[in-house]
Scaffold this motif. Structure first.
Motif, PDB file in Angstrom:
ATOM      1  N   LEU A 104       0.829  -1.208   0.000  1.00 15.35           N
ATOM      2  CA  LEU A 104       0.000   0.000   0.000  1.00 15.35           C
ATOM      3  C   LEU A 104       0.865   1.260   0.000  1.00 15.35           C
ATOM      4  CD1 LEU A 104      -2.793   1.368   0.303  1.00 15.35           C
ATOM      5  CD2 LEU A 104      -2.538   1.085   2.790  1.00 15.35           C
ATOM      6  N   ARG A 105       1.830   1.321   0.901  1.00 14.55           N
ATOM      7  CA  ARG A 105       2.687   2.511   0.980  1.00 14.55           C
ATOM      8  C   ARG A 105       3.536   2.664  -0.287  1.00 14.55           C
ATOM      9  NH1 ARG A 105      -0.546   3.806   4.264  1.00 14.55           N
ATOM     10  NH2 ARG A 105      -0.242   3.820   6.531  1.00 14.55           N
ATOM     11  N   ALA A 106       4.006   1.561  -0.829  1.00 12.21           N
ATOM     12  CA  ALA A 106       4.791   1.636  -2.069  1.00 12.21           C
ATOM     13  C   ALA A 106       3.974   2.258  -3.193  1.00 12.21           C
ATOM     14  CB  ALA A 106       5.279   0.249  -2.467  1.00 12.21           C
ATOM     15  N   ALA A 107       2.706   1.851  -3.295  1.00  9.96           N
ATOM     16  CA  ALA A 107       1.839   2.429  -4.325  1.00  9.96           C
ATOM     17  C   ALA A 107       1.578   3.907  -4.056  1.00  9.96           C
ATOM     18  CB  ALA A 107       0.524   1.656  -4.382  1.00  9.96           C
ATOM     19  N   GLU A 108       1.370   4.253  -2.783  1.00 10.47           N
ATOM     20  CA  GLU A 108       1.048   5.640  -2.431  1.00 10.47           C
ATOM     21  C   GLU A 108       2.204   6.605  -2.704  1.00 10.47           C
ATOM     22  OE1 GLU A 108      -2.103   5.741   1.161  1.00 10.47           O
ATOM     23  OE2 GLU A 108      -0.236   4.717   1.657  1.00 10.47           O
ATOM     24  N   ILE A 109       3.421   6.159  -2.457  1.00  9.85           N
ATOM     25  CA  ILE A 109       4.568   7.065  -2.619  1.00  9.85           C
ATOM     26  C   ILE A 109       5.248   6.910  -3.976  1.00  9.85           C
ATOM     27  CG2 ILE A 109       4.996   7.109  -0.119  1.00  9.85           C
ATOM     28  CD1 ILE A 109       7.446   5.280  -0.663  1.00  9.85           C
ATOM     29  N   ASP A 110       4.662   6.079  -4.852  1.00  9.49           N
ATOM     30  CA  ASP A 110       5.217   5.838  -6.191  1.00  9.49           C
ATOM     31  C   ASP A 110       6.613   5.220  -6.131  1.00  9.49           C
ATOM     32  OD1 ASP A 110       2.948   6.917  -7.534  1.00  9.49           O
ATOM     33  OD2 ASP A 110       3.704   8.941  -7.160  1.00  9.49           O
ATOM     34  N   ALA A 111       6.805   4.275  -5.220  1.00 10.64           N
ATOM     35  CA  ALA A 111       8.066   3.539  -5.175  1.00 10.64           C
ATOM     36  C   ALA A 111       8.175   2.666  -6.424  1.00 10.64           C
ATOM     37  CB  ALA A 111       8.143   2.682  -3.920  1.00 10.64           C
ATOM     38  N   GLN A 112       9.389   2.516  -6.917  1.00 11.66           N
ATOM     39  CA  GLN A 112       9.601   1.730  -8.132  1.00 11.66           C
ATOM     40  C   GLN A 112       9.681   0.236  -7.862  1.00 11.66           C
ATOM     41  OE1 GLN A 112      13.046   4.347  -8.784  1.00 11.66           O
ATOM     42  NE2 GLN A 112      12.445   4.371 -10.933  1.00 11.66           N
ATOM     43  N   VAL A 113       9.936  -0.128  -6.612  1.00 11.59           N
ATOM     44  CA  VAL A 113      10.138  -1.535  -6.289  1.00 11.59           C
ATOM     45  C   VAL A 113       9.982  -1.712  -4.781  1.00 11.59           C
ATOM     46  CG1 VAL A 113      12.638  -1.232  -5.989  1.00 11.59           C
ATOM     47  CG2 VAL A 113      11.748  -3.496  -6.589  1.00 11.59           C
ATOM     48  N   ILE A 114       9.611  -2.934  -4.388  1.00  8.36           N
ATOM     49  CA  ILE A 114       9.622  -3.333  -2.976  1.00  8.36           C
ATOM     50  C   ILE A 114      10.750  -4.338  -2.789  1.00  8.36           C
ATOM     51  CG2 ILE A 114       8.411  -4.570  -1.135  1.00  8.36           C
ATOM     52  CD1 ILE A 114       5.789  -3.557  -2.331  1.00  8.36           C
ATOM     53  N   PHE A 115      11.623  -4.075  -1.824  1.00 11.11           N
ATOM     54  CA  PHE A 115      12.648  -5.034  -1.444  1.00 11.11           C
ATOM     55  C   PHE A 115      12.212  -5.696  -0.151  1.00 11.11           C
ATOM     56  CE2 PHE A 115      15.158  -2.087  -4.060  1.00 11.11           C
ATOM     57  CZ  PHE A 115      15.710  -3.005  -4.950  1.00 11.11           C
ATOM     58  N   LYS A 116      11.981  -7.003  -0.229  1.00 11.31           N
ATOM     59  CA  LYS A 116      11.561  -7.753   0.961  1.00 11.31           C
ATOM     60  C   LYS A 116      12.762  -8.527   1.490  1.00 11.31           C
ATOM     61  CE  LYS A 116       8.306 -11.232   2.684  1.00 11.31           C
ATOM     62  NZ  LYS A 116       7.933 -10.571   3.921  1.00 11.31           N
ATOM     63  N   ALA A 117      13.267  -8.076   2.632  1.00  9.35           N
ATOM     64  CA  ALA A 117      14.448  -8.682   3.232  1.00  9.35           C
ATOM     65  C   ALA A 117      14.036  -9.854   4.120  1.00  9.35           C
ATOM     66  CB  ALA A 117      15.205  -7.642   4.047  1.00  9.35           C
ATOM     67  N   THR A 118      14.618 -11.024   3.878  1.00 10.85           N
ATOM     68  CA  THR A 118      14.230 -12.235   4.596  1.00 10.85           C
ATOM     69  C   THR A 118      15.453 -12.938   5.176  1.00 10.85           C
ATOM     70  OG1 THR A 118      14.437 -13.754   2.713  1.00 10.85           O
ATOM     71  CG2 THR A 118      12.377 -12.519   2.896  1.00 10.85           C
ATOM     72  N   LYS A 119      15.211 -14.129   5.721  1.00 13.11           N
ATOM     73  CA  LYS A 119      16.295 -14.925   6.290  1.00 13.11           C
ATOM     74  C   LYS A 119      16.824 -15.963   5.307  1.00 13.11           C
ATOM     75  CE  LYS A 119      14.868 -14.520  11.140  1.00 13.11           C
ATOM     76  NZ  LYS A 119      14.493 -15.270  12.360  1.00 13.11           N
ATOM     77  N   VAL A 120      16.223 -16.050   4.120  1.00  7.87           N
ATOM     78  CA  VAL A 120      16.671 -17.011   3.108  1.00  7.87           C
ATOM     79  C   VAL A 120      17.046 -16.249   1.838  1.00  7.87           C
ATOM     80  CG1 VAL A 120      15.372 -18.962   4.019  1.00  7.87           C
ATOM     81  CG2 VAL A 120      14.270 -17.425   2.395  1.00  7.87           C
TER      82      VAL A 120
END
Length: 240
Positions: A145-161
């Motif tokens: 939701l926030r990525a769409a609202e602020i016009d982010a170009q990408v989401i980076f999802k940091a995980t343990k794998v």
């Protein structure tokens, strides 16, 4: 740089390192250093942080707690993590603002979309706390939701794998790592990268998701430079 404005999704568990509960200050400091590298490259960074290292609403609900109440407690836990990360960033001279979806004016700004964008334009890191402000929604959905609202170009999802696998790599040593996926594959195969609402939001707004291992230092800057790490979902890889 391949991206100018990005949203980083951090799980609460990422902040506790090898501890069983809470926040490991060294881990937070390391994450802050990696984020600082990105900021120094003139990339605008927004962050959504979870709260599972302190409180998990779904787990508490399963144990008998009212679900809405449990989710609100979980949202407050995310604010604790957001403030901790803000402190780590500002100690290394990275200007940072915390915005919360639940009013906490003594410790954070209220979430205002235009103000958040202006902070980003001025080179400040913006950390979104308290989820979406609504129960029954995950912080993954908040990230989309926030990525769409602020016009982010990408989401980076940091995980343990290292990325998205076709099965649990902890239980199956032969699990296969995907290098790229489309949104529909993630949904139909129930790969559990993010919840279905988050994936649907990203698909609707054509926001790619890069899933990578946070534990390896420097991976955040490598991902933002467009290096081939982890798994990319959607964007030019979405063929359906």
């Amino acid at each position: 740089m391949i991206y100018q404005r990005v949203l980083l999704k951090l799980s609460g568990e990422a902040l506790m390192g090898n501890l069983g509960y809470g926040i490991d200050p060294k881990v937070v400091a390391d994450i802050a250093q990696d984020i600082a590298q990105v900021v120094q490259e003139k990339v605008e960074v927004a962050i959504v942080v979870g709260g599972g290292n302190i409180f998990r609403g779904v787990k508490a609900s399963a144990a008998g707690m009212d679900r809405a109440t449990a989710d609100y407690v979980g949202m407050i836990a995310t604010v604790m993590n957001a403030m901790t990360l803000q402190d780590a960033l500002e100690r290394i001279n990275i200007p940072t603002r915390v915005q919360t979806a639940i009013a906490m004016q003594e410790v954070a700004e209220p979430y205002i979309r235009r103000r958040a964008i202006r902070h980003l334009e001025l080179g400040r890191v913006v950390i979104f706390g308290a989820g979406s402000g609504n129960p029954f929604f995950t912080t993954d959905t908040t990230a989309a939701l926030r990525a769409a609202e602020i016009d982010a170009q990408v989401i980076f999802k940091a995980t343990k794998v290292d990325g998205v696998y076709d099965s649990d790599p902890v239980k199956n040593p032969d699990a296969r790592l995907y290098k790229s996926l489309n949104y529909n594959h993630v949904l139909t195969e129930d790969l559990r990268v993010m919840d279905g609402t988050a994936i649907a939001l990203c698909k609707e707004n054509n926001i790619p998701i890069v899933v990578f291992n946070l534990a390896e230092r420097g991976n955040i800057i490598r991902a933002i430079k467009g290096e081939s790490i982890g798994t990319i979902i959607g964007g030019s890889y979405d063929v359906n």
